[in-house]
Design a protein around this motif. Structure first.
Motif, PDB file in Angstrom:
ATOM      1  N   VAL A  17       0.856  -1.185   0.000  1.00 58.33           N
ATOM      2  CA  VAL A  17       0.000   0.000   0.000  1.00 58.33           C
ATOM      3  C   VAL A  17       0.891   1.234   0.000  1.00 58.33           C
ATOM      4  O   VAL A  17       1.803   1.357   0.817  1.00 58.33           O
ATOM      5  CB  VAL A  17      -0.918   0.006   1.239  1.00 58.33           C
ATOM      6  N   SER A  18       0.629   2.158  -0.914  1.00 60.55           N
ATOM      7  CA  SER A  18       1.431   3.385  -0.977  1.00 60.55           C
ATOM      8  C   SER A  18       1.001   4.349   0.128  1.00 60.55           C
ATOM      9  O   SER A  18      -0.093   4.246   0.687  1.00 60.55           O
ATOM     10  CB  SER A  18       1.265   4.064  -2.334  1.00 60.55           C
ATOM     11  N   ALA A  19       1.865   5.286   0.433  1.00 62.07           N
ATOM     12  CA  ALA A  19       1.568   6.296   1.452  1.00 62.07           C
ATOM     13  C   ALA A  19       0.334   7.108   1.073  1.00 62.07           C
ATOM     14  O   ALA A  19      -0.498   7.416   1.929  1.00 62.07           O
ATOM     15  CB  ALA A  19       2.771   7.208   1.651  1.00 62.07           C
ATOM     16  N   SER A  20       0.192   7.434  -0.201  1.00 62.36           N
ATOM     17  CA  SER A  20      -0.977   8.220  -0.619  1.00 62.36           C
ATOM     18  C   SER A  20      -2.267   7.410  -0.510  1.00 62.36           C
ATOM     19  O   SER A  20      -3.307   7.951  -0.135  1.00 62.36           O
ATOM     20  CB  SER A  20      -0.785   8.764  -2.036  1.00 62.36           C
ATOM     21  N   GLU A  21      -2.207   6.109  -0.802  1.00 60.71           N
ATOM     22  CA  GLU A  21      -3.389   5.255  -0.631  1.00 60.71           C
ATOM     23  C   GLU A  21      -3.790   5.197   0.838  1.00 60.71           C
ATOM     24  O   GLU A  21      -4.976   5.265   1.170  1.00 60.71           O
ATOM     25  CB  GLU A  21      -3.116   3.835  -1.124  1.00 60.71           C
ATOM     26  N   TYR A  22      -2.799   5.058   1.705  1.00 56.89           N
ATOM     27  CA  TYR A  22      -3.053   5.011   3.143  1.00 56.89           C
ATOM     28  C   TYR A  22      -3.701   6.306   3.632  1.00 56.89           C
ATOM     29  O   TYR A  22      -4.731   6.288   4.306  1.00 56.89           O
ATOM     30  CB  TYR A  22      -1.735   4.752   3.887  1.00 56.89           C
ATOM     31  N   ARG A  23      -3.093   7.435   3.261  1.00 57.81           N
ATOM     32  CA  ARG A  23      -3.636   8.737   3.678  1.00 57.81           C
ATOM     33  C   ARG A  23      -5.062   8.920   3.199  1.00 57.81           C
ATOM     34  O   ARG A  23      -5.937   9.352   3.956  1.00 57.81           O
ATOM     35  CB  ARG A  23      -2.756   9.872   3.156  1.00 57.81           C
ATOM     36  N   GLN A  24      -5.318   8.574   1.943  1.00 57.61           N
ATOM     37  CA  GLN A  24      -6.658   8.753   1.375  1.00 57.61           C
ATOM     38  C   GLN A  24      -7.671   7.823   2.036  1.00 57.61           C
ATOM     39  O   GLN A  24      -8.811   8.212   2.297  1.00 57.61           O
ATOM     40  CB  GLN A  24      -6.634   8.527  -0.141  1.00 57.61           C
ATOM     41  N   ALA A  25      -7.272   6.597   2.318  1.00 57.61           N
ATOM     42  CA  ALA A  25      -8.180   5.643   2.949  1.00 57.61           C
ATOM     43  C   ALA A  25      -8.587   6.105   4.349  1.00 57.61           C
ATOM     44  O   ALA A  25      -9.769   6.052   4.712  1.00 57.61           O
ATOM     45  CB  ALA A  25      -7.520   4.265   3.011  1.00 57.61           C
ATOM     46  N   ILE A  26      -7.630   6.585   5.118  1.00 58.31           N
ATOM     47  CA  ILE A  26      -7.933   7.080   6.468  1.00 58.31           C
ATOM     48  C   ILE A  26      -8.795   8.332   6.386  1.00 58.31           C
ATOM     49  O   ILE A  26      -9.766   8.487   7.123  1.00 58.31           O
ATOM     50  CB  ILE A  26      -6.643   7.347   7.269  1.00 58.31           C
ATOM     51  N   SER A  27      -8.478   9.216   5.468  1.00 61.14           N
ATOM     52  CA  SER A  27      -9.260  10.430   5.275  1.00 61.14           C
ATOM     53  C   SER A  27     -10.717  10.099   4.953  1.00 61.14           C
ATOM     54  O   SER A  27     -11.646  10.643   5.552  1.00 61.14           O
ATOM     55  CB  SER A  27      -8.650  11.258   4.140  1.00 61.14           C
ATOM     56  N   THR A  28     -10.911   9.188   4.021  1.00 56.05           N
ATOM     57  CA  THR A  28     -12.267   8.788   3.627  1.00 56.05           C
ATOM     58  C   THR A  28     -13.007   8.148   4.788  1.00 56.05           C
ATOM     59  O   THR A  28     -14.182   8.446   5.033  1.00 56.05           O
ATOM     60  CB  THR A  28     -12.202   7.821   2.424  1.00 56.05           C
ATOM     61  N   ALA A  29     -12.330   7.268   5.521  1.00 52.37           N
ATOM     62  CA  ALA A  29     -12.971   6.589   6.652  1.00 52.37           C
ATOM     63  C   ALA A  29     -13.415   7.588   7.724  1.00 52.37           C
ATOM     64  O   ALA A  29     -14.541   7.511   8.225  1.00 52.37           O
ATOM     65  CB  ALA A  29     -12.007   5.569   7.252  1.00 52.37           C
ATOM     66  N   LEU A  30     -12.546   8.526   8.074  1.00 57.03           N
ATOM     67  CA  LEU A  30     -12.911   9.518   9.087  1.00 57.03           C
ATOM     68  C   LEU A  30     -14.046  10.410   8.615  1.00 57.03           C
ATOM     69  O   LEU A  30     -14.965  10.716   9.377  1.00 57.03           O
ATOM     70  CB  LEU A  30     -11.692  10.365   9.468  1.00 57.03           C
ATOM     71  N   SER A  31     -14.003  10.814   7.357  1.00 58.64           N
ATOM     72  CA  SER A  31     -15.058  11.668   6.816  1.00 58.64           C
ATOM     73  C   SER A  31     -16.397  10.944   6.799  1.00 58.64           C
ATOM     74  O   SER A  31     -17.429  11.523   7.138  1.00 58.64           O
ATOM     75  CB  SER A  31     -14.698  12.117   5.404  1.00 58.64           C
ATOM     76  N   GLN A  32     -16.396   9.673   6.405  1.00 59.15           N
ATOM     77  CA  GLN A  32     -17.638   8.901   6.368  1.00 59.15           C
ATOM     78  C   GLN A  32     -18.197   8.677   7.767  1.00 59.15           C
ATOM     79  O   GLN A  32     -19.397   8.818   7.991  1.00 59.15           O
ATOM     80  CB  GLN A  32     -17.410   7.536   5.710  1.00 59.15           C
ATOM     81  N   GLU A  33     -17.336   8.329   8.687  1.00 57.39           N
ATOM     82  CA  GLU A  33     -17.794   8.007  10.038  1.00 57.39           C
ATOM     83  C   GLU A  33     -18.292   9.236  10.784  1.00 57.39           C
ATOM     84  O   GLU A  33     -19.266   9.173  11.504  1.00 57.39           O
ATOM     85  CB  GLU A  33     -16.660   7.361  10.828  1.00 57.39           C
ATOM     86  N   LEU A  34     -17.640  10.385  10.600  1.00 51.11           N
ATOM     87  CA  LEU A  34     -17.905  11.536  11.456  1.00 51.11           C
ATOM     88  C   LEU A  34     -18.629  12.687  10.780  1.00 51.11           C
ATOM     89  O   LEU A  34     -18.960  13.653  11.458  1.00 51.11           O
ATOM     90  CB  LEU A  34     -16.584  12.009  12.072  1.00 51.11           C
ATOM     91  N   SER A  62      -3.743  15.013   3.885  1.00 48.10           N
ATOM     92  CA  SER A  62      -2.387  15.546   3.725  1.00 48.10           C
ATOM     93  C   SER A  62      -1.356  14.651   4.392  1.00 48.10           C
ATOM     94  O   SER A  62      -0.245  14.496   3.903  1.00 48.10           O
ATOM     95  CB  SER A  62      -2.286  16.941   4.341  1.00 48.10           C
ATOM     96  N   TYR A  63      -1.739  14.099   5.536  1.00 47.77           N
ATOM     97  CA  TYR A  63      -0.881  13.200   6.298  1.00 47.77           C
ATOM     98  C   TYR A  63      -1.731  12.052   6.808  1.00 47.77           C
ATOM     99  O   TYR A  63      -2.952  12.166   6.910  1.00 47.77           O
ATOM    100  CB  TYR A  63      -0.242  13.904   7.507  1.00 47.77           C
ATOM    101  N   GLY A  64      -1.078  10.961   7.169  1.00 49.28           N
ATOM    102  CA  GLY A  64      -1.756   9.836   7.788  1.00 49.28           C
ATOM    103  C   GLY A  64      -1.292   9.693   9.222  1.00 49.28           C
ATOM    104  O   GLY A  64      -0.183  10.090   9.558  1.00 49.28           O
TER     105      GLY A  64
END
Length: 126
Positions: A17-34, A62-64
Motif C-alpha cells: 500500500v502506498s503512502a498516498s493510498e493510506y492517507r486517502q483511505a484514512i481520510s475517507t474513513a474519518l469523513s464517512q464516520e464523522l 495531507s498526512y496519515g
C-alpha cells in the motif's frame, strides 16, 4: 529474500500500500464516520489526544496517522478498523467481528422482546 550476508528478511513490494493510498483511505474513513470536517476533527482529537491541526491533516488526507494514533482511531471507529483490515488484505477478519457484533445485538433484542412479552403477560393476568 534472505541475503548471503546478514539475516534480515526483505519482502518484495508486491501488493504494498502506498503512502498516498493510506492517507486517502484514512481520510475517507474519518469523513464517512464523522460527517463534517469540524465535527470530525473534534471527535478525532478526543479519541487520540492529537492536536486539531494534526487531525485536520488526517481528515484532509495531507498526512496519515502514525501507529499510536492509528491504534486509537481503530479502537473508536469501526470504519477505520475496516479500512485498515482491507488495506492489509484481511477483510475477512472484519466479517468475523461484524458477525460477533450482530449476534450480541440480536441477543439484546431478544432479551428486550422477552421482557416486553412478560410485562404484557403479567398485565393480561391481572
Amino acid at each position: 529474500m534472505l541475503h548471503k550476508k546478514g539475516s534480515s528478511f526483505h519482502r518484495e513490494n508486491v501488493g504494498r500500500v502506498s503512502a498516498s493510498e493510506y492517507r486517502q483511505a484514512i481520510s475517507t474513513a474519518l469523513s464517512q464516520e464523522l460527517c463534517g470536517a469540524g465535527q470530525a476533527a473534534k471527535a478525532t482529537m478526543r479519541w487520540t489526544g492529537a492536536s486539531e491541526r494534526t487531525t485536520k491533516n488526517w481528515i484532509s488526507g495531507s498526512y496519515g496517522p502514525s501507529a499510536e494514533y492509528l491504534i486509537e482511531l481503530m479502537r473508536h471507529s469501526d470504519t477505520v478498523l475496516a479500512v485498515v483490515l482491507e488495506l492489509a488484505g484481511r477483510k475477512e477478519a472484519m466479517t468475523t467481528e461484524r458477525l460477533a457484533n450482530v449476534k450480541r445485538e440480536l441477543a439484546k433484542v431478544l432479551e428486550n422482546l422477552d421482557a416486553i412479552c412478560s410485562i404484557e403477560g403479567d398485565q393480561m393476568t391481572e
